[in-house]
Structure formats: structure tokens, C-alpha cells
Write an enzyme that holds these catalytic residues in place. Sequence first.
Site: not given
Length: 498
Positions: A221-224, A243, A277
Site C-alpha cells: 500500500g502507500s508509504t504513509a 511494498e 505502483c
Amino acid sequence: MTAVQPKSAATQETFDSLSPATDEVVGTHPVHTAAEVEAAVARAREAAVWWESLGFGGRAQRLQQWKGVLTRRLKQLCQVVRDETGKPIADAQLESVLAIEHISWAAKNARKVLGRKRRSAGLLMSNQAATVEYLPLGVVGVIGPWNYPVFTPLGSIAYALAAGNAVVFKPSEFTPGVGKWLVDAFAEVVPEQPVLQLITGYGATGAALTRAGVDKIAFTGSTATGKKIMAACAETLTPVVIEAGGKDPVLVDADADLEAAADATVWGAFSNSGQTCIGVERVYVHERVHDEFVAKVVEKSQAVRAGSDQDAQYGPVTMPSQLKVIKHHITDALSRGGKALVGGAEAVGDRYAQPTVLVGVPEDAEAVREETFGPTVTIAKVASMDEAVEKANNTRYGLAATVFSKSRGMELARRLRTGMASINAPLSFAGIASLPFGGVGDSGFGRIHGPEGLREFARTKAIARQRFTAPIALTTFDRKEKTDALVAKLITVLHGKR
Ligand code: NAD
């Protein structure tokens, strides 16, 4: 437009999954509470013991049966993916086909990669037999995104299962129906125990999974969100695979096949509405071929269109809030001197975003630095491929990259600070099951796919077995001075040479 809505603010027991193309309700799913997540993990712990007892052969057989069910019902699976993401059936098929390949590879190769192997014990310890093997961790929690709801979570799930673990899977709140379909299909071939379970809900359900005592979390998912998950897992030293997002570049050298490079750029940037991504977000082109390359990209982009009809090449933006980000990146780039050769701010509607090709965008603009996750691409002219490498690497992300060059492909690919690269074709590494998948920096760490992906879901077990008593006893208080002198002599012979 919202793709997911709570059923009732008072109870919040279920939520609806909506089609991003029509806002139609395509499914209703439970919002699992922390207690329910814990109960699922407890069930998984028992199932894990049974699943491990099947051995590599027994597990491979079930995984191959699962793969067979997915293959035979591919059409049905693709329709569920289309209902929840809006993507064309052909794209849903492509991601599902790749996922099927991965299940098969993981099943076939688990024994070879993870089974017990002998290691050399070395001269000093030659009375020992040394072995290493990779044992299951127990229960793995998999938290998935919505953009490739089959390919992405199965990249963790198939490998974790093949390594002998039970899995508790939390799909994205935008694609719970796809998650349910996959888990139900698995239960058909493994009816005895809840080896693969589904939990559904929002971020809070995912957060509950990180605190439910699993042995590893595999997050995509997202970095945050990845950072939040890592912080939660730090409390219990639960290992994680992250990831996360990317800002993947394409490098086009002066000797590149420009037709192929333009084709790859257009497909890599716009397919799945740019919600990939490892999608193409930036291009660095050698000045000698820049104009010709840009002309080709513009021409090809003009033939690509978002929509829900059969002829549209890609569908809607799945997550409505992303439309604002895409629009902002474009307007910011334009206000800072960039030019839209195709599309522009008006290309972003309230459901679909049409292709946008930007040139002349400063390197510090958000469209170049931040993940846009939409159908936009920036193209920049470089004086040399050294400059291209430097600019491509000037990012906190490091997921993947594509290089088009006849003579320097391998050299340039190796110099890019990414976990993956493909040369002269787009995203090829993702379709090769034996290659590990993952990034560096803000794109995360750890690997799924390939041997590395199997080992990611196993604990390394080293065993030394004494075969006979050593002529020189080292690990005893009875050790004599003579022995120490002998050891000193031996080590000098072995390692003391100038
Ligand atoms: P997201 O981070 O919003 O959500 C991913 C999952 O995490 C969802 O299931 C969500 O419910 C869950 N979640 C949210 N908050 C949580 C918390 N605090 N604790 C635990 N779980 C939580 O990401 P998304 O919008 O679904 O996916 C898009 C992002 O995924 C993009 O950044 C994309 O680049 C990235 N992505 C990466 C890869 C890769 O392999 N590197 C693959 C696909 C997508």
C-alpha cells in the site's frame, strides 16, 4: 462520489463496496472488530499446525488445485475485479494470469528453496554436520491495496502459504469482494481448516491485525500507511515486509528503439489509469532523440482514452480522493513552467482522468517528486545518460525502472537505485515468477516472489550435529594450553598468510 460507504453511522457493522464506474453497490461486507481479528488469528494458529503437517508435497498439491479453480473460473474472477475497480476485463485477466503463475511457481519451488540443505562445517569444526532449513513462521497477516487486488496480495499470500504458514488476509476496503472470492476459492480446495481467512473493514481492521499477535505482516500500500504499520509492529518486534509506492522512471538512450520506448511509456503511464505502483511516472530522454520520442508519445497518447465502454483502454480512478492529487500535480507543474502536450488539468474529471503528457516540468515539482498514481507522465530532456541516471535516482522512492538502450541497457539498469529494472520492454520483471519483487527507500523493503519471496515467510533454522568427538576439544573448561597453542598454529596456517 465515494467508492466505500459506512452502512450506518450508528452501528458501522458492515460497509458497502461500490463500483467506481457507476457508484452501484456491488457488495456488503462486515467491518471486523479487533476482537474478531484476534479470534481469526487464534483460529489461524491451529490451522497453521495442520497446514505445516501436510509437508511441501501436500501443500503444493492444494495450491495447484487452488490455481486450477482460479484458472477455470477466470472469467468470473475478472468480472468481480471489474465490478470493484472499474478496470477493463482484459486488464483484470492480465493481473490474474500473472498471479496464477506465481501460485504455481511458489508451490513447485518451495521444497527446493526452503528444504533442508547441508552446509560445509569448515576445517575447525569438521566433526560437525551443518544443515540449514527454512521453517514456517506460523501466522502471516497480509494487508492489501485495491489497484491490483488479485496480483498484489497473492504475491504475498501464495508465497506465505507455500512456505507453510496460515494467512489472515485483509483486502483493501475498495476491493473486499475480490478478497472474498479468492479466500472462498481456497476454502473449496482446503476445506479442513481455516488456513486462509478473510477479514474486512477499513484501516482500523488492518491496524488490529498488526496488533493481533501474528508472526509477520506483509503490507502492500502507500508509504504513509507502511510507516504506521511498521510503528505498530515495532511494539511487539513483529517483522514486516513493506511494498509501498513508487515514482518509476523510464530512461531512453540515443540508440534506443524509440517506437518500443514510446509504446512502453504510454502503456506504463496510462494503463490501469496510472494506478500502478510500478507504473511509469517520469521519463528521461537523451537530447539527440528527445523530439522524435516526444512526438511518438504524443501521437500514441492521443489514441488512448479512459471510459467504461468496451473500446476504452482504461477505466475510472478507483479512489475518488486521488482525483484531487492528480489534478493538483498537473496544475502545479503547469504553474511552474511545464507544458501539457496532451491533456492537462481539464483532463481530470470527477470519475475518469484522461491521459496527460507533461514536458518542461522542473525537477523539484510535485509531478516529478511525488507519486501521482494517475494517468500522467513527465518527459525531460537530458544531455547524457549519466544525467538521466542521476535524475532518475534523485528520489526518495526506489521501486522499479525501465531502460531503453541497445548498447548500455545492463549498465544503466544496474546503476539505478531501485529494487527492480527491465531493459527494452516494460515491467517484465513482474511477470517472471523467479525474480524477487520489492523496493528500497520509501518504496519499502523485503521481497515477495521468487526464492527470496519464499524465504521472506520462513525462519532460518541452522543446526550443527556432532558426528564424532573432536580430536581437539575447544568448548570445555578442560581445554589444555597445548590445545590453545595448536589452535593458534592452525589459524596462522589457515588465515595468517600475507
Ligand atoms: P493504503 O495505504 O491506503 O491502504 C492499503 C491497505 O492498508 C488497505 O487495506 C487499508 O485498509 C490498510 N490500512 C490503512 N491504514 C492502516 C493502518 N493504520 N494499519 C493497518 N492497515 C491499514 O494504500 P492503497 O491506496 O490501498 O494502495 C495504493 C498504494 O499502494 C500506492 O502508493 C501504490 O504505489 C502502493 N502499491 C504498492 C505496490 C508494491 O508492490 N510496492 C503494489 C501495489 C500498490
